[in-house]
Design a protein around this motif. Structure first.
Motif, PDB file in Angstrom:
ATOM      1  N   ALA A   1       0.854  -1.167   0.000  1.00 44.66           N
ATOM      2  CA  ALA A   1       0.000   0.000   0.000  1.00 44.66           C
ATOM      3  C   ALA A   1       0.905   1.236   0.000  1.00 44.66           C
ATOM      4  O   ALA A   1       1.253   1.754   1.058  1.00 44.66           O
ATOM      5  CB  ALA A   1      -0.924  -0.015   1.210  1.00 44.66           C
ATOM      6  N   PRO A   2       1.304   1.677  -1.178  1.00 43.26           N
ATOM      7  CA  PRO A   2       2.214   2.828  -1.221  1.00 43.26           C
ATOM      8  C   PRO A   2       1.501   4.135  -0.893  1.00 43.26           C
ATOM      9  O   PRO A   2       0.321   4.313  -1.174  1.00 43.26           O
ATOM     10  CB  PRO A   2       2.713   2.838  -2.661  1.00 43.26           C
ATOM     11  CG  PRO A   2       1.636   2.168  -3.438  1.00 43.26           C
ATOM     12  CD  PRO A   2       1.027   1.145  -2.508  1.00 43.26           C
ATOM     13  N   GLY A   3       2.256   5.037  -0.302  1.00 47.42           N
ATOM     14  CA  GLY A   3       1.779   6.396  -0.095  1.00 47.42           C
ATOM     15  C   GLY A   3       2.058   7.193  -1.360  1.00 47.42           C
ATOM     16  O   GLY A   3       2.103   6.648  -2.461  1.00 47.42           O
ATOM     17  N   LEU A   4       2.263   8.469  -1.221  1.00 49.08           N
ATOM     18  CA  LEU A   4       2.543   9.346  -2.353  1.00 49.08           C
ATOM     19  C   LEU A   4       3.920   9.020  -2.923  1.00 49.08           C
ATOM     20  O   LEU A   4       4.917   9.072  -2.205  1.00 49.08           O
ATOM     21  CB  LEU A   4       2.489  10.808  -1.912  1.00 49.08           C
ATOM     22  CG  LEU A   4       2.742  11.858  -2.988  1.00 49.08           C
ATOM     23  CD1 LEU A   4       1.671  11.800  -4.075  1.00 49.08           C
ATOM     24  CD2 LEU A   4       2.791  13.240  -2.366  1.00 49.08           C
ATOM     25  N   VAL A   5       3.960   8.667  -4.200  1.00 52.96           N
ATOM     26  CA  VAL A   5       5.214   8.276  -4.852  1.00 52.96           C
ATOM     27  C   VAL A   5       5.586   9.325  -5.889  1.00 52.96           C
ATOM     28  O   VAL A   5       4.745   9.762  -6.685  1.00 52.96           O
ATOM     29  CB  VAL A   5       5.073   6.897  -5.535  1.00 52.96           C
ATOM     30  CG1 VAL A   5       6.368   6.496  -6.222  1.00 52.96           C
ATOM     31  CG2 VAL A   5       4.648   5.840  -4.524  1.00 52.96           C
ATOM     32  N   ASP A   6       6.834   9.734  -5.858  1.00 56.51           N
ATOM     33  CA  ASP A   6       7.359  10.662  -6.864  1.00 56.51           C
ATOM     34  C   ASP A   6       7.480   9.891  -8.173  1.00 56.51           C
ATOM     35  O   ASP A   6       8.420   9.130  -8.373  1.00 56.51           O
ATOM     36  CB  ASP A   6       8.718  11.188  -6.404  1.00 56.51           C
ATOM     37  CG  ASP A   6       9.254  12.293  -7.298  1.00 56.51           C
ATOM     38  OD1 ASP A   6       8.499  12.788  -8.156  1.00 56.51           O
ATOM     39  OD2 ASP A   6      10.424  12.659  -7.118  1.00 56.51           O
ATOM     40  N   SER A   7       6.500  10.066  -9.040  1.00 55.22           N
ATOM     41  CA  SER A   7       6.420   9.283 -10.266  1.00 55.22           C
ATOM     42  C   SER A   7       5.825  10.138 -11.386  1.00 55.22           C
ATOM     43  O   SER A   7       5.325  11.234 -11.134  1.00 55.22           O
ATOM     44  CB  SER A   7       5.526   8.057 -10.039  1.00 55.22           C
ATOM     45  OG  SER A   7       4.177   8.468  -9.861  1.00 55.22           O
ATOM     46  N   PRO A   8       5.865   9.647 -12.609  1.00 52.18           N
ATOM     47  CA  PRO A   8       5.240  10.397 -13.697  1.00 52.18           C
ATOM     48  C   PRO A   8       3.755  10.694 -13.437  1.00 52.18           C
ATOM     49  O   PRO A   8       3.245  11.727 -13.844  1.00 52.18           O
ATOM     50  CB  PRO A   8       5.418   9.485 -14.911  1.00 52.18           C
ATOM     51  CG  PRO A   8       6.649   8.698 -14.611  1.00 52.18           C
ATOM     52  CD  PRO A   8       6.582   8.463 -13.122  1.00 52.18           C
ATOM     53  N   TRP A   9       3.081   9.803 -12.731  1.00 54.72           N
ATOM     54  CA  TRP A   9       1.660   9.993 -12.450  1.00 54.72           C
ATOM     55  C   TRP A   9       1.419  11.207 -11.553  1.00 54.72           C
ATOM     56  O   TRP A   9       0.452  11.939 -11.714  1.00 54.72           O
ATOM     57  CB  TRP A   9       1.081   8.736 -11.813  1.00 54.72           C
ATOM     58  CG  TRP A   9      -0.391   8.811 -11.563  1.00 54.72           C
ATOM     59  CD1 TRP A   9      -1.370   8.872 -12.509  1.00 54.72           C
ATOM     60  CD2 TRP A   9      -1.047   8.848 -10.310  1.00 54.72           C
ATOM     61  NE1 TRP A   9      -2.600   8.935 -11.908  1.00 54.72           N
ATOM     62  CE2 TRP A   9      -2.424   8.917 -10.549  1.00 54.72           C
ATOM     63  CE3 TRP A   9      -0.602   8.822  -8.994  1.00 54.72           C
ATOM     64  CZ2 TRP A   9      -3.361   8.963  -9.530  1.00 54.72           C
ATOM     65  CZ3 TRP A   9      -1.541   8.866  -7.993  1.00 54.72           C
ATOM     66  CH2 TRP A   9      -2.903   8.931  -8.270  1.00 54.72           C
ATOM     67  N   THR A  10       2.307  11.457 -10.594  1.00 52.19           N
ATOM     68  CA  THR A  10       2.126  12.570  -9.660  1.00 52.19           C
ATOM     69  C   THR A  10       2.896  13.824 -10.061  1.00 52.19           C
ATOM     70  O   THR A  10       2.759  14.863  -9.411  1.00 52.19           O
ATOM     71  CB  THR A  10       2.560  12.159  -8.236  1.00 52.19           C
ATOM     72  OG1 THR A  10       3.932  11.761  -8.265  1.00 52.19           O
ATOM     73  CG2 THR A  10       1.705  11.038  -7.690  1.00 52.19           C
ATOM     74  N   GLN A  34      12.198   3.560  -5.818  1.00 51.02           N
ATOM     75  CA  GLN A  34      13.104   2.627  -5.142  1.00 51.02           C
ATOM     76  C   GLN A  34      12.563   2.216  -3.777  1.00 51.02           C
ATOM     77  O   GLN A  34      12.720   1.070  -3.359  1.00 51.02           O
ATOM     78  CB  GLN A  34      14.501   3.236  -5.002  1.00 51.02           C
ATOM     79  CG  GLN A  34      15.518   2.276  -4.409  1.00 51.02           C
ATOM     80  CD  GLN A  34      15.768   1.077  -5.302  1.00 51.02           C
ATOM     81  OE1 GLN A  34      16.037   1.247  -6.488  1.00 51.02           O
ATOM     82  NE2 GLN A  34      15.667  -0.124  -4.753  1.00 51.02           N
ATOM     83  N   ASP A  35      11.917   3.137  -3.057  1.00 56.85           N
ATOM     84  CA  ASP A  35      11.327   2.796  -1.759  1.00 56.85           C
ATOM     85  C   ASP A  35      10.296   1.680  -1.913  1.00 56.85           C
ATOM     86  O   ASP A  35      10.232   0.755  -1.098  1.00 56.85           O
ATOM     87  CB  ASP A  35      10.648   4.015  -1.120  1.00 56.85           C
ATOM     88  CG  ASP A  35      11.623   5.097  -0.693  1.00 56.85           C
ATOM     89  OD1 ASP A  35      12.710   4.767  -0.188  1.00 56.85           O
ATOM     90  OD2 ASP A  35      11.279   6.282  -0.868  1.00 56.85           O
ATOM     91  N   ILE A  36       9.489   1.772  -2.959  1.00 57.33           N
ATOM     92  CA  ILE A  36       8.464   0.755  -3.205  1.00 57.33           C
ATOM     93  C   ILE A  36       9.133  -0.553  -3.627  1.00 57.33           C
ATOM     94  O   ILE A  36       8.761  -1.638  -3.159  1.00 57.33           O
ATOM     95  CB  ILE A  36       7.464   1.232  -4.276  1.00 57.33           C
ATOM     96  CG1 ILE A  36       6.866   2.605  -3.887  1.00 57.33           C
ATOM     97  CG2 ILE A  36       6.371   0.193  -4.502  1.00 57.33           C
ATOM     98  CD1 ILE A  36       6.260   2.698  -2.514  1.00 57.33           C
ATOM     99  N   ALA A  37      10.148  -0.450  -4.499  1.00 55.89           N
ATOM    100  CA  ALA A  37      10.880  -1.643  -4.938  1.00 55.89           C
ATOM    101  C   ALA A  37      11.530  -2.345  -3.758  1.00 55.89           C
ATOM    102  O   ALA A  37      11.559  -3.585  -3.700  1.00 55.89           O
ATOM    103  CB  ALA A  37      11.915  -1.269  -5.990  1.00 55.89           C
TER     104      ALA A  37
END
Length: 65
Positions: A1-10, A34-37
């Motif tokens: 259950a990821p929180g806010l991820v710095d990604s293209p989506w956000t 990387q945190d999610i990985a």
């Protein structure tokens, strides 16, 4: 259950929206991919006795504030 991820989506989210979420985390930052990985690798690294759990990767988000 990821929180806010710095990604293209956000990436296009307004800064104020992102900061409002980041401000409620104990680590005071967005998750990196990387945190999610790292959480996925943890589960893949011989943790065969873990069953039916939700692993929360959200930087210690404080709910209800």
């Amino acid at each position: 259950a990821p929180g806010l991820v710095d990604s293209p989506w956000t990436k296009e989210w307004p800064a104020a929206r992102k900061q409002a979420i980041v401000g409620r985390t104990m680590l005071k930052r967005m998750a990196s991919p990387q945190d999610i990985a790292d959480a996925v690798v943890f589960l893949l690294a011989g943790n065969s006795y873990i069953t039916g759990q939700t692993i929360v990767v959200d930087g210690g988000m404080i709910h209800g504030e």
